[in-house]
Scaffold this motif. Sequence first.
Motif, PDB file in Angstrom:
ATOM      1  N   LEU B  78       0.710  -1.118  -0.077  1.00  0.00           N
ATOM      2  CA  LEU B  78      -0.011   0.026  -0.008  1.00  0.00           C
ATOM      3  C   LEU B  78       0.856   1.059   0.037  1.00  0.00           C
ATOM      4  O   LEU B  78       0.909   1.961   1.169  1.00  0.00           O
ATOM      5  CB  LEU B  78      -0.961   0.056   1.151  1.00  0.00           C
ATOM      6  N   PRO B  79       1.474   1.619  -0.895  1.00  0.00           N
ATOM      7  CA  PRO B  79       2.122   2.661  -1.294  1.00  0.00           C
ATOM      8  C   PRO B  79       1.594   3.966  -0.742  1.00  0.00           C
ATOM      9  O   PRO B  79       2.281   5.158  -0.614  1.00  0.00           O
ATOM     10  CB  PRO B  79       3.102   2.783  -2.629  1.00  0.00           C
ATOM     11  N   ASP B  80       0.513   3.926  -1.265  1.00  0.00           N
ATOM     12  CA  ASP B  80      -0.529   5.193  -1.167  1.00  0.00           C
ATOM     13  C   ASP B  80      -0.994   5.391   0.371  1.00  0.00           C
ATOM     14  O   ASP B  80      -1.820   6.185   0.632  1.00  0.00           O
ATOM     15  CB  ASP B  80      -1.577   5.249  -2.106  1.00  0.00           C
ATOM     16  N   LEU B  81      -0.631   4.462   1.425  1.00  0.00           N
ATOM     17  CA  LEU B  81      -1.254   4.713   2.647  1.00  0.00           C
ATOM     18  C   LEU B  81      -0.595   5.528   3.472  1.00  0.00           C
ATOM     19  O   LEU B  81       0.742   5.987   3.173  1.00  0.00           O
ATOM     20  CB  LEU B  81      -0.899   3.278   3.432  1.00  0.00           C
ATOM     21  N   LEU B  82      -1.291   6.526   4.230  1.00  0.00           N
ATOM     22  CA  LEU B  82      -0.747   7.558   4.881  1.00  0.00           C
ATOM     23  C   LEU B  82       0.172   7.130   6.185  1.00  0.00           C
ATOM     24  O   LEU B  82      -0.453   6.203   6.637  1.00  0.00           O
ATOM     25  CB  LEU B  82      -1.446   8.725   5.296  1.00  0.00           C
ATOM     26  N   VAL B  83       1.184   7.567   6.369  1.00  0.00           N
ATOM     27  CA  VAL B  83       2.022   7.279   7.417  1.00  0.00           C
ATOM     28  C   VAL B  83       1.147   7.414   9.002  1.00  0.00           C
ATOM     29  O   VAL B  83       1.137   6.182   9.444  1.00  0.00           O
ATOM     30  CB  VAL B  83       3.358   8.176   7.810  1.00  0.00           C
ATOM     31  N   GLN B  84       0.536   8.425   9.015  1.00  0.00           N
ATOM     32  CA  GLN B  84      -0.216   8.394  10.354  1.00  0.00           C
ATOM     33  C   GLN B  84      -1.459   7.472  10.150  1.00  0.00           C
ATOM     34  O   GLN B  84      -2.187   7.216  11.272  1.00  0.00           O
ATOM     35  CB  GLN B  84      -0.925  10.008  10.293  1.00  0.00           C
ATOM     36  N   ASN B  85      -1.797   6.785   9.287  1.00  0.00           N
ATOM     37  CA  ASN B  85      -2.950   5.945   9.100  1.00  0.00           C
ATOM     38  C   ASN B  85      -2.334   4.308   9.097  1.00  0.00           C
ATOM     39  O   ASN B  85      -2.982   3.313   8.974  1.00  0.00           O
ATOM     40  CB  ASN B  85      -3.803   5.811   7.880  1.00  0.00           C
ATOM     41  N   LEU B  86      -0.932   4.006   9.567  1.00  0.00           N
ATOM     42  CA  LEU B  86      -0.583   2.794   9.984  1.00  0.00           C
ATOM     43  C   LEU B  86      -0.702   2.737  11.570  1.00  0.00           C
ATOM     44  O   LEU B  86       0.215   3.235  12.223  1.00  0.00           O
ATOM     45  CB  LEU B  86       0.737   2.576   9.230  1.00  0.00           C
ATOM     46  N   ILE B  87      -1.369   1.889  12.131  1.00  0.00           N
ATOM     47  CA  ILE B  87      -1.454   1.484  13.468  1.00  0.00           C
ATOM     48  C   ILE B  87      -0.710   0.433  13.482  1.00  0.00           C
ATOM     49  O   ILE B  87      -1.311  -0.769  13.340  1.00  0.00           O
ATOM     50  CB  ILE B  87      -2.480   1.607  14.212  1.00  0.00           C
ATOM     51  N   LEU B  88       0.593   0.129  14.340  1.00  0.00           N
ATOM     52  CA  LEU B  88       1.218  -1.090  14.472  1.00  0.00           C
ATOM     53  C   LEU B  88       1.015  -1.464  15.947  1.00  0.00           C
ATOM     54  O   LEU B  88       1.361  -0.882  17.060  1.00  0.00           O
ATOM     55  CB  LEU B  88       2.877  -0.904  14.284  1.00  0.00           C
ATOM     56  N   GLU B  89       0.384  -2.728  15.900  1.00  0.00           N
ATOM     57  CA  GLU B  89       0.375  -3.530  17.249  1.00  0.00           C
ATOM     58  C   GLU B  89       1.736  -4.029  17.677  1.00  0.00           C
ATOM     59  O   GLU B  89       2.126  -4.808  16.879  1.00  0.00           O
ATOM     60  CB  GLU B  89      -0.687  -4.510  16.988  1.00  0.00           C
ATOM     61  N   GLU B  90       2.084  -3.768  19.099  1.00  0.00           N
ATOM     62  CA  GLU B  90       3.189  -4.178  19.459  1.00  0.00           C
ATOM     63  C   GLU B  90       3.333  -5.744  19.581  1.00  0.00           C
ATOM     64  O   GLU B  90       4.149  -6.455  19.154  1.00  0.00           O
ATOM     65  CB  GLU B  90       3.303  -3.830  21.034  1.00  0.00           C
ATOM     66  N   THR B  91       2.143  -6.520  19.889  1.00  0.00           N
ATOM     67  CA  THR B  91       1.986  -7.677  19.951  1.00  0.00           C
ATOM     68  C   THR B  91       0.394  -8.055  19.975  1.00  0.00           C
ATOM     69  O   THR B  91      -0.497  -7.018  20.060  1.00  0.00           O
ATOM     70  CB  THR B  91       2.305  -8.562  21.376  1.00  0.00           C
ATOM     71  N   PRO B  92      -0.178  -8.999  19.199  1.00  0.00           N
ATOM     72  CA  PRO B  92      -1.625  -9.137  19.111  1.00  0.00           C
ATOM     73  C   PRO B  92      -2.318  -9.252  20.432  1.00  0.00           C
ATOM     74  O   PRO B  92      -2.013 -10.005  21.577  1.00  0.00           O
ATOM     75  CB  PRO B  92      -1.827 -10.692  18.465  1.00  0.00           C
ATOM     76  N   ARG B  93      -3.360  -8.405  20.434  1.00  0.00           N
ATOM     77  CA  ARG B  93      -4.301  -8.242  21.839  1.00  0.00           C
ATOM     78  C   ARG B  93      -5.684  -8.318  21.396  1.00  0.00           C
ATOM     79  O   ARG B  93      -6.576  -7.898  22.184  1.00  0.00           O
ATOM     80  CB  ARG B  93      -4.235  -7.129  22.573  1.00  0.00           C
TER      81      ARG B  93
END
Lengths: 369, 369
Positions: B78-93
Amino acid sequence: MSERLPLERFHCVIPAGGIGSRLWPLSRAAAPKFLHDLTGSGQTLLRETWNRLRPLAEPSNITIVTGKPHQDAVRRQLPDLLVQNLILEETPRDSTAAIALAAAILVRRDADVIIGSFAADHVISDQKAFEKVVCEAVEVAATGKIVTIGIQPTEPSIGFGYIQAGAALAAAETARQVESFVEKPNLETAKAYLSSGNYLWNAGMFIAPAQLLLDVLAETEPALLAQVHELAEAWHTDNQDAVVAEVWPKLKKVAIDYSVAEPAAAKGLVAVVPATFEWHDVGDFAAIAALQSKGREGHLAVLGDAQVLSDQSSGILVGESSRLIALIGMQDVIVVDTPDALLITTKEHAQRVKKIVETLQANGHRDVL
Amino acid sequence: MSERLPLERFHCVIPAGGIGSRLWPLSRAAAPKFLHDLTGSGQTLLRETWNRLRPLAEPSNITIVTGKPHQDAVRRQLPDLLVQNLILEETPRDSTAAIALAAAILVRRDADVIIGSFAADHVISDQKAFEKVVCEAVEVAATGKIVTIGIQPTEPSIGFGYIQAGAALAAAETARQVESFVEKPNLETAKAYLSSGNYLWNAGMFIAPAQLLLDVLAETEPALLAQVHELAEAWHTDNQDAVVAEVWPKLKKVAIDYSVAEPAAAKGLVAVVPATFEWHDVGDFAAIAALQSKGREGHLAVLGDAQVLSDQSSGILVGESSRLIALIGMQDVIVVDTPDALLITTKEHAQRVKKIVETLQANGHRDVL
């Protein structure tokens, strides 16, 4: 007649040829059947054949006939092979040329030599019974016979040629006259053969004075024999390459069944010693699976280094790599995993593997053949 | 109430998680289902999901929630994804934490935001029908509802949860009140559901004002919600790492079905829009094969680069390498060929693939998981 004991005249010849296309993609041009361990013994079939013959013959009396592409592999398998006992075929010219050349070379070293021809890719486990049968065959051969070893049929197989056995030979322990060789029968005929008790499977093993074989060829294939003698005369001399280049391409391709066995049988020159040992030609993967499972139902045989996870599966898995292979609910499956080709079928379709190879040949897929 | 049109408030959230263990060895921890092309379209399921949502939302209004190990793959897709719109989970919860964190972050940017949650690994081909259903769902959500999309069952499936639909909503086109959510039924119950016409498959898609979701959580999971707000407050600030290190390990693992959907339905806050499009969760290889064959009997679907030689075989073959795979007489077979693991089974046993993965986990075979 020689004054030596028959076994002192004995020299084994192992024709190591044939690709075994029903064993593709394991067996292929560059790695034919005899260079594989198909029994899980840790030995190639070629090495097992050598080991089986060693109690009957010293290394000096065992010759290999194989194609040039396999020479390095054969040398690695048989470090105790004598250099002079490796006969390399320039190109495959069928069994008559291969055996006759060995006979012509060996008869020049020892006029009374009795040669025994044993395929490089068969499985025989009862060593003692094998030795006993071969010893009797050598004794009978010394009386001036071409002696085959006939396998007692255990089922009405349509996959083998048969040997029709006649009267018992006088003075022999178990040997009988051979009436005729018959080609692969249909099922009805095979059943009749089985019940008659007089028909044995032709496993392609035979023992005979080399000169007798050459004498038969003198009548049936005189031109081929003359070429073979020309090659034998030059063999291991400075002339070899020149003569091979000149003569080899002209050699007629004919199976020894037609050039020697059948004509000799018609003349009453052939005997058979019934084998008392189990014999397997492991011609396809179903045969290997049967050999491996030893009759156990639901058994999954694994050959090679694959890590296997089997969930309710049976059949045979041949894995050349160490990768993980998971099988779920596959009955009587055949899986052959090689670096560049993967075969998946079932025992029922084992014979159709040959068709795949033919398709690949037709489509120019030589890279995986 | 906002003065903007409902669709102007719409923001898509794509939770891209889950390994898809019934799709092993194709789908695995390092390469989960959403990063594969399971339809032969040439696109990963994630990219197809993005493309499907783009007519409804600009890139600035599409957020991905995924695990840290997948961030590079997601960025490549997704090269057109905005940086602020990527939420990274530290571990699956689990899903509550993932969706609530997205809601809490987005509501800080836009108090009136309506979020729609769409799985990254489903297959929907009728784009127009999809857009129409989502638009209606957004309209209904704007009236203060949590709106699910219910799939019209085509068979009495025991593999999905169901949505019990009640009365039609006043002023809505097709939306109905949701009476309750019910878990995967047994076959008898599934048949009753199918014939009643009031039960729809729960495909896990829902659209709701973010603040409404957070309000429900304030009652059902107040501790979790407080932690999520702590995270959202620090997100994209210099404090993020410190707060994540402190809070993330404490996040309760709970499915959003239990924390939001069921309690909200009990309060009459949930509606459903019946979907008029075909929907596939492609949860196992049998589902992929069915999708690929489009009902054709005896069809062998091939995904990937494998060169395939099929002799009377059907099913599905997924080949990650370009090597040759020959199939003879294999019906409804599933073959998945990856560099370090090979799976062979049949459609009938497709669900048992999960068991193999569990066995591998138990045996410490993490290298191939």
